[in-house]
Write a protein that holds these residues in place. Sequence first.
Motif, short mmCIF file in Angstrom:
data_model
loop_
_atom_site.label_atom_id
_atom_site.label_comp_id
_atom_site.label_asym_id
_atom_site.label_seq_id
_atom_site.Cartn_x
_atom_site.Cartn_y
_atom_site.Cartn_z
N VAL A 4 0.87 -1.19 0.00
CA VAL A 4 0.00 0.00 0.00
C VAL A 4 0.89 1.22 0.00
CG1 VAL A 4 -1.93 1.14 1.16
CG2 VAL A 4 -1.47 -1.27 1.61
N SER A 8 5.64 9.67 1.25
CA SER A 8 6.61 10.63 1.81
C SER A 8 7.68 9.95 2.65
CB SER A 8 5.89 11.70 2.64
OG SER A 8 5.27 11.12 3.77
N THR A 52 0.10 10.28 5.23
CA THR A 52 -1.29 9.92 5.52
C THR A 52 -1.35 9.19 6.86
OG1 THR A 52 -1.04 7.74 4.47
CG2 THR A 52 -1.75 9.56 3.04
N SER A 89 4.66 7.42 13.16
CA SER A 89 5.28 8.72 12.88
C SER A 89 5.03 9.70 14.01
CB SER A 89 4.68 9.29 11.58
OG SER A 89 4.99 8.42 10.53
N GLY A 90 5.96 10.61 14.14
CA GLY A 90 5.83 11.61 15.19
C GLY A 90 6.95 12.63 15.14
N LYS A 126 9.68 23.38 12.84
CA LYS A 126 10.00 22.50 11.70
C LYS A 126 10.65 23.28 10.58
CE LYS A 126 8.88 18.12 11.27
NZ LYS A 126 9.10 17.08 10.28
C1 LIG Z 1 9.63 16.93 4.45
C2 LIG Z 1 9.33 15.70 5.26
C3 LIG Z 1 9.27 15.79 6.66
C4 LIG Z 1 8.98 14.66 7.42
N1 LIG Z 1 8.93 14.77 8.77
C5 LIG Z 1 8.60 13.70 9.53
C6 LIG Z 1 8.49 13.79 10.96
O1 LIG Z 1 8.64 14.85 11.55
N2 LIG Z 1 8.21 12.67 11.64
C7 LIG Z 1 8.00 11.47 11.05
O2 LIG Z 1 7.74 10.47 11.73
N3 LIG Z 1 8.11 11.34 9.69
C8 LIG Z 1 8.38 12.42 8.94
N4 LIG Z 1 8.49 12.28 7.58
C9 LIG Z 1 8.32 10.95 6.93
C10 LIG Z 1 6.89 10.64 6.49
O3 LIG Z 1 6.15 11.81 6.23
C11 LIG Z 1 6.14 9.81 7.54
O4 LIG Z 1 6.78 8.56 7.77
C12 LIG Z 1 4.68 9.54 7.10
O5 LIG Z 1 3.90 9.08 8.17
C13 LIG Z 1 4.61 8.53 5.96
O6 LIG Z 1 3.27 8.52 5.50
P1 LIG Z 1 2.94 8.19 3.98
O7 LIG Z 1 1.48 8.13 3.83
O8 LIG Z 1 3.67 9.13 3.09
O9 LIG Z 1 3.57 6.74 3.89
P2 LIG Z 1 4.24 6.03 2.63
O10 LIG Z 1 5.59 6.58 2.38
O11 LIG Z 1 3.29 6.01 1.48
O12 LIG Z 1 4.37 4.56 3.22
C14 LIG Z 1 5.19 4.31 4.36
C15 LIG Z 1 4.92 2.89 4.85
O13 LIG Z 1 3.58 2.80 5.33
C16 LIG Z 1 2.87 1.77 4.65
N5 LIG Z 1 1.49 2.22 4.48
C17 LIG Z 1 1.05 3.41 3.99
N6 LIG Z 1 -0.30 3.44 4.01
C18 LIG Z 1 -0.70 2.24 4.48
C19 LIG Z 1 -1.99 1.65 4.71
N7 LIG Z 1 -3.13 2.30 4.45
N8 LIG Z 1 -2.02 0.38 5.19
C20 LIG Z 1 -0.89 -0.29 5.47
N9 LIG Z 1 0.35 0.22 5.28
C21 LIG Z 1 0.44 1.47 4.79
C22 LIG Z 1 3.60 1.63 3.31
O14 LIG Z 1 3.37 0.36 2.74
C23 LIG Z 1 5.04 1.84 3.74
O15 LIG Z 1 5.57 0.67 4.31
C24 LIG Z 1 8.78 13.41 6.78
C25 LIG Z 1 8.83 13.34 5.38
C26 LIG Z 1 9.09 14.46 4.63
C27 LIG Z 1 9.10 14.36 3.13
#
Ligand SMILES: Cc1cc2nc3c(=O)[nH]c(=O)nc-3n(C[C@H](O)[C@H](O)[C@H](O)COP(=O)(O)OP(=O)(O)OC[C@H]3O[C@@H](n4cnc5c(N)ncnc54)[C@H](O)[C@@H]3O)c2cc1C
Length: 303
Positions: A63, A68, A131, A140-141, A212
């Motif tokens: 998924v 990000s 998301t 995440s946090g 941030k």
């Molecule tokens: C500029 C920037 C700043 C950031 N700052 C932070 C921060 O302060 N703290 C932090 O923790 N992270 C941070 N991140 C990283 C990122 O945003 C987090 O890890 C975020 O929660 C990932 O969410 P996503 O939907 O983009 O996940 P994705 O990258 O799409 O997926 C990440 C993982 O989650 C799984 N996944 C996604 N959706 C589902 C679902 N519905 N069911 C099962 N599995 C799923 C995917 O398979 C994958 O293994 C940052 C990233 C960027 C680009």
Amino acid sequence: MNLLSQIKEIRSKISGKILFDENLSKYSWFNLGGPARVIFKPKNLNELSIFLKNIKGFSNIKVLGAGSNTLIRDGGFNGIIIKFEKSFSHISLFDKNTIIVGSSTLDKSLSNFALENSISGFEFLSCIPGTIGGGIRMNSGCYGEDISKILLSVQAMDLDGRIKVIYASDINFSYRSCNLDDNLIFISATLKGIKNNKEKIKKKMNSLIERKKKDQPSRIKTCGSTFKNPENNKAWKLIKDSGCAGMKFGDAHISEKHCNFFVNNGKAKSSDLENLIHQVKKEVFNKTGINLELELQIIGEKT
Ligand SMILES: Cc1cc2nc3c(=O)[nH]c(=O)nc-3n(C[C@H](O)[C@H](O)[C@H](O)COP(=O)(O)OP(=O)(O)OC[C@H]3O[C@@H](n4cnc5c(N)ncnc54)[C@H](O)[C@@H]3O)c2cc1C
């Protein structure tokens, strides 16, 4: 019947998009990645369940949320990518301080919704570009807060198309990780905060957002922190102290503002980023004896 024929047959039963060999670069914040064998964008839970039941036994399924935190390799993904669209980004108030949210809801939207309803505890989500689904998987946090502190339960679908409710008290969360089965597809979550004054919530949100902006780069092609912070240490500091600041591989660079943020400066390949990751890991280990662990998720095939 092979997988593709099976999927082509399902097409007539569902209205959600099924794409073949679609390039994945627009599905990751790095803007990198080759094609996916299949991308499925279910319109609702019934379609997701029908799809999974029809391809029973096939498990190379991933998924993607906002992408990000995911680097997709140049060779693409030789399996099925599930990508939720708008129908999975609903938010509603359950009681005065409990919110039910679809898994493709952006963290920022949830944070704003909590603010509108005077619920505190969700402010940190305004700083994370992912998301809720990705947030749960990654726990995440930032600034001392994380998803595990506000999660009550997650509703998920298994690869047999069955729905399960998992209570947060039954999940082992740790720093940027949880022990939920890799094959679970999160569909929605129930989260709980504390009633508070709107002004106070807004003030906290603004101060975290400002912090941030000061600490981390923005408007670049990155997936945030590349490595997890080792206990009692900071990955960015270890990278800097090991002399890696400014290191690059092709167009894959280390951010000048934050050494743990790796960047596609425009023309990088995923392999450039992976080479940079390996080089930095090696240097840090040689200089400090510390083995940095990846926070970034890497998926797909090497070319
Ligand atoms: C500029 C920037 C700043 C950031 N700052 C932070 C921060 O302060 N703290 C932090 O923790 N992270 C941070 N991140 C990283 C990122 O945003 C987090 O890890 C975020 O929660 C990932 O969410 P996503 O939907 O983009 O996940 P994705 O990258 O799409 O997926 C990440 C993982 O989650 C799984 N996944 C996604 N959706 C589902 C679902 N519905 N069911 C099962 N599995 C799923 C995917 O398979 C994958 O293994 C940052 C990233 C960027 C680009």
